[in-house]
Design a protein around this motif. Structure first.
Motif, mmCIF file in Angstrom:
data_model
loop_
_atom_site.group_PDB
_atom_site.id
_atom_site.type_symbol
_atom_site.label_atom_id
_atom_site.label_comp_id
_atom_site.label_asym_id
_atom_site.label_seq_id
_atom_site.Cartn_x
_atom_site.Cartn_y
_atom_site.Cartn_z
ATOM 1 N N GLN A 86 0.821 -1.206 0.000
ATOM 2 C CA GLN A 86 0.000 0.000 0.000
ATOM 3 C C GLN A 86 0.855 1.257 0.000
ATOM 4 O O GLN A 86 0.524 2.241 -0.673
ATOM 5 C CB GLN A 86 -0.936 -0.008 1.204
ATOM 6 N N LEU A 87 1.947 1.237 0.741
ATOM 7 C CA LEU A 87 2.860 2.372 0.731
ATOM 8 C C LEU A 87 3.421 2.602 -0.669
ATOM 9 O O LEU A 87 3.560 3.748 -1.112
ATOM 10 C CB LEU A 87 4.011 2.137 1.714
ATOM 11 N N LEU A 88 3.751 1.499 -1.349
ATOM 12 C CA LEU A 88 4.325 1.613 -2.690
ATOM 13 C C LEU A 88 3.315 2.184 -3.679
ATOM 14 O O LEU A 88 3.613 3.156 -4.394
ATOM 15 C CB LEU A 88 4.809 0.236 -3.160
ATOM 16 N N TRP A 89 2.104 1.601 -3.731
ATOM 17 C CA TRP A 89 1.140 1.957 -4.763
ATOM 18 C C TRP A 89 0.393 3.254 -4.471
ATOM 19 O O TRP A 89 -0.014 3.957 -5.403
ATOM 20 C CB TRP A 89 0.134 0.820 -4.949
ATOM 21 N N LYS A 90 0.202 3.584 -3.181
ATOM 22 C CA LYS A 90 -0.618 4.743 -2.847
ATOM 23 C C LYS A 90 0.180 5.973 -2.425
ATOM 24 O O LYS A 90 -0.355 7.079 -2.416
ATOM 25 C CB LYS A 90 -1.609 4.373 -1.735
ATOM 26 N N ILE A 91 1.450 5.784 -2.083
ATOM 27 C CA ILE A 91 2.249 6.925 -1.639
ATOM 28 C C ILE A 91 3.505 7.096 -2.489
ATOM 29 O O ILE A 91 3.737 8.158 -3.073
ATOM 30 C CB ILE A 91 2.637 6.776 -0.149
ATOM 31 N N GLN A 92 4.334 6.056 -2.581
ATOM 32 C CA GLN A 92 5.625 6.205 -3.236
ATOM 33 C C GLN A 92 5.503 6.419 -4.741
ATOM 34 O O GLN A 92 6.064 7.376 -5.278
ATOM 35 C CB GLN A 92 6.499 4.981 -2.932
ATOM 36 N N LEU A 93 4.786 5.532 -5.434
ATOM 37 C CA LEU A 93 4.689 5.669 -6.885
ATOM 38 C C LEU A 93 3.974 6.951 -7.327
ATOM 39 O O LEU A 93 4.444 7.626 -8.246
ATOM 40 C CB LEU A 93 4.006 4.433 -7.479
ATOM 41 N N PRO A 94 2.842 7.331 -6.705
ATOM 42 C CA PRO A 94 2.223 8.601 -7.121
ATOM 43 C C PRO A 94 3.131 9.805 -6.932
ATOM 44 O O PRO A 94 3.158 10.713 -7.776
ATOM 45 C CB PRO A 94 0.982 8.698 -6.224
ATOM 46 N N ASN A 95 3.873 9.832 -5.830
ATOM 47 C CA ASN A 95 4.763 10.962 -5.586
ATOM 48 C C ASN A 95 6.034 10.900 -6.424
ATOM 49 O O ASN A 95 6.676 11.935 -6.654
ATOM 50 C CB ASN A 95 5.134 11.024 -4.100
ATOM 51 N N ALA A 96 6.407 9.712 -6.879
ATOM 52 C CA ALA A 96 7.599 9.552 -7.717
ATOM 53 C C ALA A 96 7.273 9.658 -9.199
ATOM 54 O O ALA A 96 8.178 9.573 -10.030
ATOM 55 C CB ALA A 96 8.256 8.205 -7.428
ATOM 56 N N LEU A 97 5.998 9.856 -9.555
ATOM 57 C CA LEU A 97 5.587 9.841 -10.954
ATOM 58 C C LEU A 97 6.311 10.881 -11.816
ATOM 59 O O LEU A 97 6.698 10.566 -12.951
ATOM 60 C CB LEU A 97 4.074 10.038 -11.048
ATOM 61 N N PRO A 98 6.521 12.125 -11.353
ATOM 62 C CA PRO A 98 7.269 13.072 -12.202
ATOM 63 C C PRO A 98 8.663 12.571 -12.554
ATOM 64 O O PRO A 98 9.102 12.704 -13.694
ATOM 65 C CB PRO A 98 7.332 14.340 -11.334
ATOM 66 N N SER A 99 9.356 11.977 -11.595
ATOM 67 C CA SER A 99 10.691 11.444 -11.858
ATOM 68 C C SER A 99 10.624 10.254 -12.809
ATOM 69 O O SER A 99 11.447 10.119 -13.719
ATOM 70 C CB SER A 99 11.363 11.035 -10.551
ATOM 71 N N ILE A 100 9.624 9.388 -12.615
ATOM 72 C CA ILE A 100 9.468 8.229 -13.501
ATOM 73 C C ILE A 100 9.167 8.684 -14.922
ATOM 74 O O ILE A 100 9.710 8.133 -15.893
ATOM 75 C CB ILE A 100 8.355 7.302 -12.977
ATOM 76 N N MET A 101 8.318 9.694 -15.087
ATOM 77 C CA MET A 101 8.001 10.195 -16.421
ATOM 78 C C MET A 101 9.217 10.831 -17.083
ATOM 79 O O MET A 101 9.378 10.767 -18.304
ATOM 80 C CB MET A 101 6.850 11.201 -16.350
ATOM 81 N N ALA A 102 10.079 11.451 -16.285
ATOM 82 C CA ALA A 102 11.335 11.957 -16.843
ATOM 83 C C ALA A 102 12.192 10.806 -17.361
ATOM 84 O O ALA A 102 12.850 10.919 -18.396
ATOM 85 C CB ALA A 102 12.096 12.756 -15.787
ATOM 86 N N GLY A 103 12.167 9.684 -16.641
ATOM 87 C CA GLY A 103 12.883 8.502 -17.109
ATOM 88 C C GLY A 103 12.293 7.951 -18.389
ATOM 89 O O GLY A 103 13.025 7.521 -19.291
ATOM 90 N N VAL A 104 10.963 7.960 -18.498
ATOM 91 C CA VAL A 104 10.307 7.517 -19.732
ATOM 92 C C VAL A 104 10.721 8.410 -20.895
ATOM 93 O O VAL A 104 11.033 7.934 -22.002
ATOM 94 C CB VAL A 104 8.774 7.541 -19.561
ATOM 95 N N ASN A 105 10.739 9.701 -20.650
ATOM 96 C CA ASN A 105 11.141 10.657 -21.687
ATOM 97 C C ASN A 105 12.563 10.382 -22.171
ATOM 98 O O ASN A 105 12.823 10.326 -23.378
ATOM 99 C CB ASN A 105 11.022 12.078 -21.129
ATOM 100 N N GLN A 106 13.482 10.191 -21.234
ATOM 101 C CA GLN A 106 14.869 9.939 -21.616
ATOM 102 C C GLN A 106 15.025 8.592 -22.313
ATOM 103 O O GLN A 106 15.855 8.443 -23.223
ATOM 104 C CB GLN A 106 15.764 9.999 -20.369
ATOM 105 N N THR A 107 14.251 7.604 -21.897
ATOM 106 C CA THR A 107 14.305 6.297 -22.552
ATOM 107 C C THR A 107 13.866 6.401 -24.007
ATOM 108 O O THR A 107 14.483 5.810 -24.904
ATOM 109 C CB THR A 107 13.415 5.293 -21.798
ATOM 110 N N ILE A 108 12.808 7.156 -24.272
ATOM 111 C CA ILE A 108 12.338 7.351 -25.645
ATOM 112 C C ILE A 108 13.402 8.054 -26.480
ATOM 113 O O ILE A 108 13.676 7.679 -27.633
ATOM 114 C CB ILE A 108 11.030 8.143 -25.655
ATOM 115 N N MET A 109 14.032 9.071 -25.916
ATOM 116 C CA MET A 109 15.056 9.793 -26.659
ATOM 117 C C MET A 109 16.264 8.907 -26.970
ATOM 118 O O MET A 109 16.824 8.954 -28.068
ATOM 119 C CB MET A 109 15.511 11.025 -25.859
ATOM 120 N N MET A 110 16.660 8.085 -26.022
ATOM 121 C CA MET A 110 17.788 7.197 -26.260
ATOM 122 C C MET A 110 17.422 6.103 -27.256
ATOM 123 O O MET A 110 18.269 5.659 -28.047
ATOM 124 C CB MET A 110 18.274 6.591 -24.947
ATOM 125 N N ALA A 111 16.179 5.662 -27.235
ATOM 126 C CA ALA A 111 15.735 4.681 -28.228
ATOM 127 C C ALA A 111 15.793 5.283 -29.629
ATOM 128 O O ALA A 111 16.218 4.618 -30.587
ATOM 129 C CB ALA A 111 14.324 4.204 -27.898
#
Length: 296
Positions: free
Chosen positions: A192-217
């Motif tokens: 519950q901590l992971l899905w309801k607190i950590q991942l929602p609050n880490a989403l901007p950082s994760i999306m930055a990782g998605v962006n960089q992954t697309i650019m490197m691809a």
């Protein structure tokens, strides 16, 4: 030129995998090739006008009128140069590589954020993956999977996955400790901590990782064309082989326009998530009391 003990070890390892697990690699190659073909055929079946309207609408929703006009102009230029089919093929490869990079990378990033020893191992492995020249990945990929789109996607996954792993770990680690303590005080489990607190609050950082992954691809497009990936990279490679400036420039321009569109769109999701995070304070839900409170 004879290779050293390190090169000999790498060669023996690849040869061992090829000799003992060839059937498994062939089956995996067939499955991944089918996925790529379905994706490419699906994108190719969408008429240019429909794709133009869809991407312009998405750009208008995420970034505004100016960017929507730019997307329309960029896609028109690509189609005018006669590179729409190659662009769709490249987009299919990038989407496939990004998808599998996220499927593998996000769980690894979560694991690294929750285990210090795993993070140390991952950090060293990711350093190796990011600093190794991209051309080197093509050699074992071709040996194990042959020529074509499958080894190109696999090499792209290895090259493009590190950013999403790193930024997922970083985002989860940067979640404020008071939020986690509040969750624990209300009896939240680790899941519950992971899905309801950590991942929602880490989403901007994760999306930055998605962006960089697309650019490197996308940066692997030209390199992967050397082993039969096709798409815009093959067009650029043809210009290099013929020393044709016009063909090379048109292919490169197509890659640049596609990269800008994908970069701005994926970036917008991270920015919106960050703004929403500032407006909304995540608070755990208190479990219901076992009995009703006494009334006075």
């Amino acid at each position: 030129m004879n290779s050293s003990i390190f090169g000999k070890f790498a060669e023996d390892a690849v040869n061992f995998l090829f000799s003992h697990f060839r059937g498994g690699f062939d089956a995996f190659s067939a499955a991944l090739g089918a996925v790529i073909k379905v994706l490419e055929d699906g994108l190719g079946a969408v008429p240019f006008i429909a794709m133009l309207v869809l991407l312009m609408a998405l750009a208008l929703w995420r970034k505004g009128v100016v960017f929507a006009v730019f997307v329309g102009a960029a896609l028109w230029v690509i189609n005018y140069m006669g590179l729409w089919a190659q662009t769709v093929s490249t987009l299919a490869l990038v989407v496939a590589a990004t998808f599998f990079s996220l499927v593998i990378g996000v769980p690894l990033g979560i694991w690294g954020a929750r285990n210090r020893r795993v993070e140390v191992v991952l950090r060293s492995l990711l350093d190796f993956m990011q600093t190794m020249p991209a051309f080197v990945y093509l050699i074992p990929a071709v040996i194990l999977f042959g020529l074509g789109r499958v080894p190109a996607v696999i090499a792209t996954i290895v090259f493009a996955m590190p950013p999403v792993v790193r930024l997922t770990t970083l985002g989860i680690r940067q979640v404020r400790e008071e939020l986690l303590e509040a969750g624990r005080s209300f009896g939240s489990t680790d899941a519950q901590l992971l899905w309801k607190i950590q991942l929602p609050n880490a989403l901007p950082s994760i999306m930055a990782g998605v962006n960089q992954t697309i650019m490197m691809a996308l940066s692997m497009v030209v390199v992967a064309s050397m082993i039969g990936a096709g798409g815009l990279g093959e067009y650029v490679l043809s210009g290099i082989q013929r020393l044709d400036i016009g063909i090379g420039f048109e292919g490169g321009l197509g890659v640049v326009l596609l990269a800008i569109i994908l970069d701005r769109l994926t970036e917008s999701f991270g920015v919106k998530s960050k703004k929403a995070k500032k407006k909304v304070v995540s608070t755990p839900v208190k479990p219901a009391a076992p009995g009703k409170a006494a009334q006075t």
